[in-house]
Design an enzyme around this catalytic site. Structure first.
Site, PDB file in Angstrom:
ATOM      1  CB  SER A 265      28.912  50.490  36.836  1.00 48.35           C
ATOM      2  OG  SER A 265      28.922  50.750  38.224  1.00 48.35           O
ATOM      3  CG  ASN A 266      31.726  47.798  40.560  1.00 48.36           C
ATOM      4  OD1 ASN A 266      31.011  47.821  41.560  1.00 48.36           O
ATOM      5  ND2 ASN A 266      32.673  48.699  40.341  1.00 48.36           N
ATOM      6  NE  ARG A 267      27.774  40.766  38.834  1.00 46.74           N
ATOM      7  CZ  ARG A 267      26.763  40.600  37.988  1.00 46.74           C
ATOM      8  NH1 ARG A 267      25.585  41.053  38.301  1.00 46.74           N
ATOM      9  NH2 ARG A 267      26.944  39.987  36.832  1.00 46.74           N
ATOM     10  CB  SER A 268      29.980  47.977  44.635  1.00 46.24           C
ATOM     11  OG  SER A 268      29.886  48.606  45.890  1.00 46.24           O
TER      12      SER A 268
ATOM     13  CB  ALA B 277      33.630  48.097  43.791  1.00 46.43           C
TER      14      ALA B 277
END
Ligand code: PMT
Length: 420
Positions: free
Chosen positions: A215-218, A282
């Protein structure tokens, strides 16, 4: 019957902070204050040091019925630079000098009025007054442009005889003009009424096994702010969101997804319904090729290889299918912001791209604030400095609305290169 110079009942019990700065036109703020009070507003006056050289605080104090604030740090007082804007429905600066406009545009806070503007989230109405050709100085033009791009209402000063005896642009706008601007700012904006917006927000999660994902930091804050602002401005909004902890905005229909594939499906099936698409999510660009149904064990392994494959480029695919929808994308960049964003605008067939440098301190992923440059298909650039994500959402919607209006006043969209 409408009394001349009266805004009618719209200002009843509205809390207005009236900022007065050091111009000869400061005496006109006295009459403006009387008109605001007559129309039912509760007015707190904030004066700069130079304003007090023209008019005494006592005049404003008597007419407003409230103490005049002049200092950030006053003994035994609450923090005025926080409490005044928090309680205000609008801040009006009349007269506003070139110095005050410059400080507001640059985000400087060296007195109560300028510091207050840094903490304020309410509408700002600025009525400039200046002599000696200052209004047409390139620096003033630039700062006024910055404030307008951020959503402030900056009135044009009027032309006529100035205090110096010269004729020129610089006279404080007429009281009725200022009152009408305040009324407009306080009336709920419904400019997106009749539009149907599809907004995406948050990250996607691409499973590796039942307990792990990529995943990512959004956080979803940017997309949720856009959904909330669009709904407040009259649009019907569907928010397609990856997993987030952000509260759902009132009046917005929410579709929750986990993966890029689910987001692709949710967005594609609603494209025909929409009149505009704003993609702030994102989305993972890659996902594990072979997610497994049982937890991967570490025993007996010193390393593990993950094979990844590309996900669908949702924006490019929506752009290729669109009919008349306005397409707005984001570009999250760490270097060469404008060049990379322009490439994405073309490759994904967008009308507008919101380029944000996610390495900027206090901006980007997870933060409550963001800064961006809006780039349109014609190459028009609008720079938006660091501000709350909700304010940025409004600024994006302002530009998108202009593009939508011009798109709808023309016929079918012209095809463009890439992604279509
Ligand atoms: O959520 P927050 O914590 O508030 O943070 C906000 C934000 C930084 C996530 C937001 O401002 C932002 O920049 N969103 C876009 C993030 C991104 O994926 O950018 P990108 O440059 O990689 O992608 C360009 C555009 O294509 C984006 O509109 C993206 O949604 C879209 N995209 C990307 C990949 C993909 N497979 N499909 C897409 O449609």
């Amino acid at each position: 019957m409408r009394i001349f110079g009266s805004t009618g009942p719209t200002l009843t019990r509205k809390r207005i902070v009236l900022g007065v700065t050091g111009s000869i036109a400061a005496y006109k703020a006295v009459s403006l204050l009387r008109a605001l009070v007559r129309d039912g507003a509760i007015v707190q006056v904030v004066m700069t040091q130079s304003a007090m050289k023209f008019v005494t605080p006592l005049t404003f104090e008597v007419l407003s019925g409230h103490p005049v604030s002049t200092e950030v740090f006053e003994a035994h007082q609450e923090m005025k630079h926080l409490s005044l804007p928090e309680q205000a429905d609008a801040i009006v600066i009349a007269p506003a000098t070139a110095n005050c406009i410059a400080k507001a545009a640059l985000g400087m806070g060296d007195d109560l009025l300028s510091t207050m503007l840094l903490t304020s989230q309410c509408p700002l109405i600025v009525a400039p007054a200046m002599d000696g050709g200052m209004w047409t100085h390139p620096s003033v033009i630039e700062h006024v442009g910055t404030l307008r791009a951020r959503g402030a209402i900056v009135l044009d000063p009027e032309e006529g005889p100035l205090a110096s005896g010269r004729i020129g642009h610089g006279r404080l706008a007429e009281e009725t003009t200022i009152l009408e601007a305040i009324q407009t700012a306080l009336a709920p904006r419904r400019d997106w009424q009749g539009q149907r917006i599809l907004v995406s927000a948050g990250p996607t999660q691409e499973p590796i096994d039942p307990v792990r994902f990529i995943s990512n930091r959004s956080s979803g804050k940017m997309g949720y702010a856009i959904a909330e602002a669009a709904q407040a401005r009259g649009a019907q909004v569907v928010l397609v969101t990856g997993p987030t902890a952000v509260p759902i905005p009132r009046g917005v229909e929410v579709v929750s997804v986990d993966t890029a594939e689910e987001m692709t499906k949710a967005m594609s099936t609603r494209l025909a319904w929409s009149t505009a698409v704003i993609m702030a999510a994102a989305v993972a660009d890659f996902r594990p090729m072979h997610p497994v149904s049982q937890k991967i064990k570490k025993q007996g392994r010193s390393e593990q290889t993950l094979h990844l494959e590309r996900t669908t480029d949702i924006l490019a695919s929506l752009s290729a299918q669109r009919t008349t929808q306005l397409m707005v994308g984001f570009a999250a960049e760490t270097n060469d912001l404008i060049a990379h964003a322009q490439d994405k605008l073309t490759a994904k067939g967008l009308d507008l791209i919101v380029a944000n440098d996610v390495t900027t301190e206090g901006a980007g992923f997870g933060s409550d604030q963001n800064a961006a440059t809006l780039i349109d298909r014609q190459g028009g650039l609008t720079e938006l400095p660091l501000m709350p994500k909700r304010a940025l959402a409004d600024a994006i919607l302002n530009r998108a609305h202009e593009l939508l209006q011009s798109r709808q006043s023309h016929q079918a969209p012209t095809p463009i290169a890439g992604g279509r």
